[in-house]
Design an enzyme around this catalytic site. Structure first.
Site, short mmCIF file in Angstrom:
data_model
loop_
_atom_site.label_atom_id
_atom_site.label_comp_id
_atom_site.label_asym_id
_atom_site.label_seq_id
_atom_site.Cartn_x
_atom_site.Cartn_y
_atom_site.Cartn_z
N ASP A 1 -0.48 -7.73 6.14
CA ASP A 1 -1.57 -6.75 6.04
C ASP A 1 -2.72 -7.46 5.33
OD1 ASP A 1 -3.35 -4.78 5.23
OD2 ASP A 1 -1.80 -3.27 4.97
N TYR B 1 0.85 -1.20 0.00
CA TYR B 1 0.00 0.00 0.00
C TYR B 1 0.89 1.26 0.00
CZ TYR B 1 -2.72 3.78 2.00
OH TYR B 1 -3.28 5.01 2.24
#
Ligand SMILES: Cc1ncc(COP(=O)(O)O)c(C=O)c1O
Length: 391
Positions: free
Chosen positions: A177, A104
């Site tokens: 994540d 990300y």
């Protein structure tokens, strides 16, 4: 409500952390008090003293997250980014970390522009299995995985990477994540990793009205270290946000399953369209890591995120994304409502062209976050928007 070890996900989603108060309230009240009465100095009446250190609503949410991720401990933060920052902050000065390349953007920014300021150096690779032996050093303390990656939805074999990394250096903390899948589709702690982290802003809260982060772990020492930092740094969610996120996660299983069912239909349609160059969706049997998806995701479901390359380049991507009726053109994902975006000029706009194209983020790539509106209506919306571009 005392949950039993055999209680399934949906039962835990509804009841974990949902304690009945002194009035017997079925839904717990929001506890806004910043401080809690003590009967004598340093003798709190109950478990709470001061709301930054702990608060009933945050505790309820943390207990629910731990339960849904099959972990012993949960922690909640003011955002997913704050959870990431606290994990990085727990590393000793001079540590090295390895991260999947397509991480990300905000995590990449933290790794390269903030963590280095306290002496943590991060290496990136999109081929963890191949590159781990050359990247892992004696001071490598952390491995960061995101699966699926954003926006090309590549899948990592988490159990294999975890085992490989720990075989090279037993002190490596492996973090996943799990934002894009949510605890309903995948539980990385079961695959041996040390910490699972989420931007709860996405599927866990699920209603696009709270920014919040969570993590879970089975390791009490790691938990105590991170809890100390949670309090010391103070990046905690408000009681109201914790309450909302806890309410949101009670329907996580229904939302995520429905989004995955619709996303599969949309991905199958896109794959058959002559206006589409390529489709990325982990639930398609044509996905390069579909075998891992079948092992790693609940019922082999591909999740609610789909990305695809449209014929006609950036012009067609812009035309398609401003022609949908139900999909709203906006960043973010994981909410009840369907969203779409063009990563090359939106979420991934800050990445140099050659780097983003090397990760498959071309100007013609469109990312869909499939919501839980009616499946046929969403499919029709994609079909009609696709009709607006040249075949
Ligand atoms: C995969 C992933 N991790 C972490 C984050 C950061 O979370 P937040 O926006 O809650 O700080 C995001 C945000 O988009 C994300 O998509």
């Amino acid at each position: 409500m005392v949950l039993e070890a055999s209680d399934k996900f949906a039962t835990r989603a509804i009841h974990a952390g949902a304690h009945v108060d002194v009035h017997g309230s079925v839904i717990e009240p929001i506890s806004l008090s910043t401080t809690f009465k003590q009967s004598a100095p340093a003798q709190p009446l109950g478990e709470y003293e001061y709301s930054r250190s702990q608060n009933p609503n945050r505790k309820n949410l943390e207990d629910a997250i731990a339960s849904l991720e099959n972990g012993k401990h949960g922690l909640a933060f003011s955002s997913g980014s704050a959870a990431t920052a606290v994990i990085l902050q727990s590393l000793p000065q001079g540590s090295h970390a390895v991260s999947i390349g397509d991480v990300y953007g905000g995590t990449h920014r933290y790794f390269t522009k903030v963590a280095n300021a306290h002496g943590v150096d991060v290496s990136f690779t999109n081929n963890l299995i191949k590159d781990l032996p050359s990247l892992v050093k004696s001071n490598t303390k952390l491995l960061w995985i995101e699966s699926p990656t954003n926006p090309t939805l590549q899948i990592t074999d988490i159990a294999l990477v975890n085992k490989t990394a720990k075989g090279l250096n037993k002190d490596i903390l492996v973090v996943v994540d799990n934002t894009f899948l949510s605890p309903y589709l995948s539980n990385p702690l079961d695959l041996g990793v040390d910490i699972v982290v989420h931007s709860a802003t996405k599927y866990i809260n699920g209603h696009s009205d709270v920014v919040l982060g969570v993590l879970a772990t089975n390791d009490t020492e790691i938990y105590q270290k991170l809890q100390f930092l949670q309090n010391a740094i103070g990046a905690i969610p408000s009681p109201f946000d914790a309450w909302l996120a806890h309410r949101g996660l009670k329907t996580l299983h229904l939302r995520v399953r429905q989004a995955a069912i619709t996303a599969t239909k949309i991905a199958e349609f896109l794959r058959s369209s002559d206006r589409v160059v390529a489709v990325n969706y982990p639930g398609l049997d044509s996905h390069p890591n579909h075998d891992v998806v079948l092992r790693q995701h609940r019922d082999g479901l591909g999740g609610g995120m789909v990305s695809f390359r449209i014929k006609g380049g950036a012009e067609s991507a812009a035309k398609f994304s401003s022609s949908t009726r139900l999909f709203t053109l906006a960043e973010s994902l994981g909410g009840i409502e369907s969203l779409l975006e063009v990563p090359a000029i939106m979420t991934h706009g800050a990445i140099p062209e050659d780097q983003r194209e090397a990760s498959g983020v071309y100007d013609d790539l469109i990312r869909l976050s499939v919501g839980i509106e009616d499946t046929e209506d969403l499919l029709e919306d994609v079909k009609q928007a696709l009709q607006t571009v040249k075949a």
